[in-house]
Scaffold this motif. Structure first.
Motif: not given
Length: 450
Positions: A82-102
């Motif tokens: 929900m926080e991610y979706d709200y930041a996108i809606e507000q046009g705030i630059p999003v930097l995503a860091f996803i853990i490697d599945e391995n």
């Protein structure tokens, strides 16, 4: 003016405490302001209302995804999403860091329910669409990538930020600067749209057809029957005096070669019938519909297994000559017996080969002036400038250059033979010096059953 940026950190908490701490330390080392759930005061406000307020005050938003979806709202959506979706809606630059599945993970850091795992996978897919998405393998690796990404974002996408009160511009000046920034950004976008990208664009066609259509017909040529071994016990008594044991031995020793000759002839005859009744003769044309010359062009054309590609023109596939075959001694003995009965005469007992001087090719006519073989061999002048080579069911076209608005057609011809009815695709891959990666094309092929 010394400007500070507020960076909101969003993630699940229990499983990523060390990662969050590393990110907060990194932000502080960059002399910026971290914000996250650790800083939330006790309040009567609904949790999401406070989170939105904090995100609105932030200049950048960092998403850290691990192996857990996190606690969910009554609607079944995690607060992190929900926080991610709200930041996108507000046009705030999003930097995503996803853990490697391995990366190895403790069982306690994994979601227990299947539903949460599915929701996490969908969330990962959504976050991967971010232009600033990176993968991390350890808290230290995460901190390094956050530092690099934030520094880059501060440069290419500066935000309003925070300044000391005695350095801040008046609201009117700030609004004017913001308006000018927005106008400048819009003009850059429009200018980029007006910029003409000069590059070649290679179009590949077969016989100037957008769709290839063939007719599938099951041909039934008059094949030769393969010879079979002759046993003396299969010879009727009345024919025995016309056949020697040597005649049978000679005939049986010839059988393997006879079978090979008949098979080769039948295959060539079948191919000849297919080429003439269903084959499509074609050439390949390359056209440069781009704006500059294309150099060192390579085109790979992969045909489906539902067709067979042969090199040459249809006229190059002539009816094969009938091979010279030995006549079965039994059939010859029958003729001699019938002749003896009709003429009431005797035949020498030395055997049919001594009588007739051998039976090679007896009763069979060979077609003259016809050329056998399946393929028309094409030679290329040296040096090679524009040519096509066939290997298996794939044609490779090589062209040294092609000026824009011009076309070139191969001198090499090919024949396409349908093997089964249906709708299929010819896959085309084009690469040249000016392309950064191959361009893929599809030519539909329809084979109708007659």
């Amino acid at each position: 003016m010394d400007k500070k940026y507020q960076v909101f950190i969003s993630s699940t908490f229990a499983d990523l405490q060390e990662a969050r701490q590393k990110v907060m330390d990194t932000i502080l080392q960059l002399h910026q302001i971290p914000a996250g759930m650790e800083m939330f005061p006790a309040s009567d406000d609904d949790q999401m209302t406070h989170i939105k307020s904090e995100i609105n005050r932030s200049d950048y938003y960092i998403l850290i995804l691990g192996h857990r979806y996190g606690s969910m709202s009554p609607e079944g959506i995690s607060y992190t999403e929900m926080e991610y979706d709200y930041a996108i809606e507000q046009g705030i630059p999003v930097l995503a860091f996803i853990i490697d599945e391995n990366v190895p993970v403790r069982p306690a850091d994994l979601d227990a329910s299947t539903g949460a795992k599915r929701k996490l996978e969908k969330f990962r897919t959504k976050a991967q669409r971010s232009k600033l998405c990176k993968y991390w393998s350890s808290p230290e690796d995460l901190a390094t990538k956050v530092s690099t990404s934030l520094s880059h974002s501060f440069t290419i996408n500066p935000r309003i930020g925070w300044v000391r009160g005695n350095q801040a511009a008046s609201p009117q000046v700030a609004e004017e600067l913001a308006a000018l920034t927005r106008e400048n950004r819009q003009l850059k976008v429009e200018l980029e749209g007006l910029r003409v990208v000069r590059k070649p664009s290679i179009l590949v066609v077969i016989n100037d057809l957008e769709v290839i259509e063939l007719k599938y017909i099951q041909v039934s040529p008059r094949f030769l029957e393969e010879p079979k071994n002759l046993l003396k016990e299969d010879v009727p008594n009345e024919y025995l005096k016309f056949i020697r044991d040597k005649d049978i031995d000679d005939y049986n020793s010839w059988i393997p070669k006879g079978i090979e000759d008949v098979k080769e002839y039948n295959e060539k005859l079948n191919l000849f019938e297919k080429v003439n009744s269903t084959g499509l003769e074609f050439q390949l044309t390359l056209t440069n519909i781009g704006t500059i010359t294309a150099n060192n062009i390579y085109v790979d054309i992969e045909f489906p297994s539902s067709v067979t590609v042969l090199e040459g023109k249809k006229v190059d596939f002539s009816q094969p000559a009938v091979p010279s075959l030995k006549l079965n001694p039994l059939k010859m003995a029958k003729k001699l017996f019938e002749k003896e009965q009709a003429n009431n005469s005797s035949v020498l007992k030395e055997g049919i080969f001594s009588t007739l001087g051998g039976i090679s090719g007896y009763g069979l006519k060979s077609t003259t002036n016809l050329v056998g073989g399946n393929h028309f061999i094409t030679t290329h002048s040296s040096p090679k400038k524009f040519y096509a080579d066939l290997e298996g069911n794939e044609i490779t076209v090589v062209c040294d250059s092609l000026i824009h608005t011009r076309m070139r057609t191969t001198s090499d011809s090919f024949v396409l033979i349908p093997n089964e009815p249906g709708e299929f695709e010819i896959k085309v891959s084009v690469i040249c010096e000016e392309y950064t990666q191959p361009e893929e094309l599809i030519i539909p092929i329809i084979i109708n059953e007659n």
